[in-house]
Scaffold this active site. Sequence first.
Site, PDB file in Angstrom:
ATOM      1  N   GLU A 503       0.962  -1.595   0.504  1.00 56.22           N
ATOM      2  CA  GLU A 503      -0.072  -0.114  -0.044  1.00 56.22           C
ATOM      3  C   GLU A 503       0.726   1.242  -0.163  1.00 56.22           C
ATOM      4  O   GLU A 503       1.047   2.412   0.499  1.00 56.22           O
ATOM      5  CB  GLU A 503      -0.762  -0.298   1.071  1.00 56.22           C
ATOM      6  CG  GLU A 503      -2.288  -1.518   0.988  1.00 56.22           C
ATOM      7  CD  GLU A 503      -3.335  -0.825   1.983  1.00 56.22           C
ATOM      8  OE1 GLU A 503      -2.937  -0.467   2.969  1.00 56.22           O
ATOM      9  OE2 GLU A 503      -3.863  -1.921   2.263  1.00 56.22           O
ATOM     10  N   GLU A 610      -5.320  -8.214   0.030  1.00 60.00           N
ATOM     11  CA  GLU A 610      -6.614  -8.209   1.178  1.00 60.00           C
ATOM     12  C   GLU A 610      -8.177  -7.915   0.988  1.00 60.00           C
ATOM     13  O   GLU A 610      -8.069  -7.032   0.482  1.00 60.00           O
ATOM     14  CB  GLU A 610      -5.961  -7.113   1.694  1.00 60.00           C
ATOM     15  CG  GLU A 610      -4.276  -7.050   2.575  1.00 60.00           C
ATOM     16  CD  GLU A 610      -3.530  -5.525   3.305  1.00 60.00           C
ATOM     17  OE1 GLU A 610      -4.659  -4.891   3.602  1.00 60.00           O
ATOM     18  OE2 GLU A 610      -3.291  -5.715   3.386  1.00 60.00           O
TER      19      GLU A 610
END
Length: 687
Positions: A503, A610
């Site tokens: 991320e 995720e």
Amino acid sequence: MSRPDDQAFLGNVHEGELALKEDHSLPRGIVLCSMIAFSVIAIGRTTEAAERTTAETRGSARPDGVRLTTTWPTPIIRQGETIVNTIDVYNAVAGHKIRIQNSNHGASYFTTSFSAAVQAAVSAIPGLSQTPINTQQMEITLTAGTYKIDIDQTVTMQGIPGNIDDAPWAPGTQLQTDWILASAPSNGAPVENGFAVDSKWITYTNQAASPGANNQGASSDASQGPVPEEKRESAVSDARWSLLRSAPSIGTGGVVTFEIHKTNYALTSPTTLHIAVDSASTATDADFTQGLDASVSAALNRNVTYDTHTGTLTFSEKAVFPFVFSMTAASVSSNKDYVLAISNSHVGAIDVARAGVRLGTLSIPPTKPLLGLNEASGEFGVGSHNFKYTYPGKDRLAWAAAQGFGIIRVPFIFQNVQASSSAPLNEAAMRPLDSVMNECAIQRLVCLLDLHNYGSYFSDASAASQGLPGTVGVSNARLANFWAQIASRYKDNPSVWFDLMNEPNKQSALEWVKTSNAIAAAIRATGATNKIVFQGTAWDGAWTWSRSGNAMHILKAYDPRNNFAFEAHQYLDGDGSGTSPNCVLGSGAERLDQFTTWLQKNGLHGILGEVGWAANDACTVEARALLDDWRSAAASATAGGYIGLTYWAAGPWWPNDYMYLAEPRPFPTGADPAQLETLKKYLPTRK
């Protein structure tokens, strides 16, 4: 994700887009603002904002309306850098209006006009419209819903006069630029208090400086001592060059664009760079309608010249980057790779030396879709193994394999395995990770080895600080060398896939793909053939894949071995952060669309690194819709799509009441939680 008791230690610990609220969207301190009379100076996080953020992370309702946030981590912006200001819209009423303004001296020094930047952002979201109030202020009419409007602007240093300094107390020369968000006078949408203004300083080389002065980092007042990294102007040695290409593959008549980028330094005199077809290329100039020399020559302007005899490009101090040229494929009858390389930079260093395009069809090694879990705990803290963090033991890996899972994602952080950016890997700290990787091979599990550092790395000068790779003082080369050491260690274990970074969020997609390509090149230089997994920026959200810039720029990711995949993350709660037990109606069927379409259009492989949801009936309905979409868009030998999914989360250090937990407690004899039961219904057959 992180344990609640370690959140203060880790900082940006929340996945998805919550950390945008925790960090970027906080007002930078006590501000004086007026749409007419005042500029804004950012000086810190207020207690009120911190309390509000804490309440939001617990799931408190956010007020309806809009807020202004930014992805840029420091007060300073340099030439060539891109800032993304986001208008974060929550539960908007269709027809309500807002106004966004870019003002102060620095507002005139971006590569595109503010109106064009806003127009591009508005056009990316169906139902929005804009009306110019003046050249620097736009009125936007909102559509109903919750979404983000991302306004990208890249700084140019061309033509900046040397007699303006908005921060005379600081070393160097700065121009202030402010972004101000307000409700429209008529039918205005509410703007959240404390989220209406962002201010930055554009630092630039004073054009009035004496000719021949080439120490651009020196302070004008030697008595002030060393200039802090975030305050000083860049030096010649800070210049970084990258070669990118626009698409991984093209067919007959297809067009590929090559881009030469320079960052971190504004040229003060002409400089040269060499470009040529690389020795690794299996295609030649004859495979295009016109070759390299003709294509480069067609793109020249008065500030760029090219010597076809030597392959030398010369850029004047007024050259605008990137320098772009295009090539069109002639008849493509078999698969070939056309690879270009840049070398011999006159100033600075080359971060990304090569870029290649497949003429024909990408031959990514086939992989059947794999379903699994994030075995998280390795990112929970910095310190000693089994004290500040831990990794899954053999019992957990054997359990995962016994459930039928084929893939696990194992987070780790660089601070626990390396002392500084120039240091070798810490052997004692690596041994527990070695054990996990070896056991994955034994259990026939693919292991996504996930560097869980949100796009940051050690500063070159000190292990006590971190920054964004590719910026001044935080080199892409050193992060690439870190991954080269990891790759050398695990290159003989094909079960290990290299998940380059979790991320990234403070850099633009364009800057992040440069970092990614530098890492990929370093990995391949070790001889490692393991799959490389690229992530996007802006928290890597699948539902923001287009408007974040990932769809355009992450497509430029380049793996010389063509054994790669792309990863996105997706949660189902209101802001996609994975912090609430409530799921948005329809989110499961809709939020993958942008990423899925991009994979299929470009024939690429994708992984949902995720996904997560709480154990309630509404979330289970949305989760099944998401899993249905994932399964129906599986990659095949002839079509792009998904090859993996890892649920967030499992792992030894999660509390028993963690709302997204997908493992039995007590482990492994307890009852399966609802999330685990749902996942098992979608397990592909393992052979």
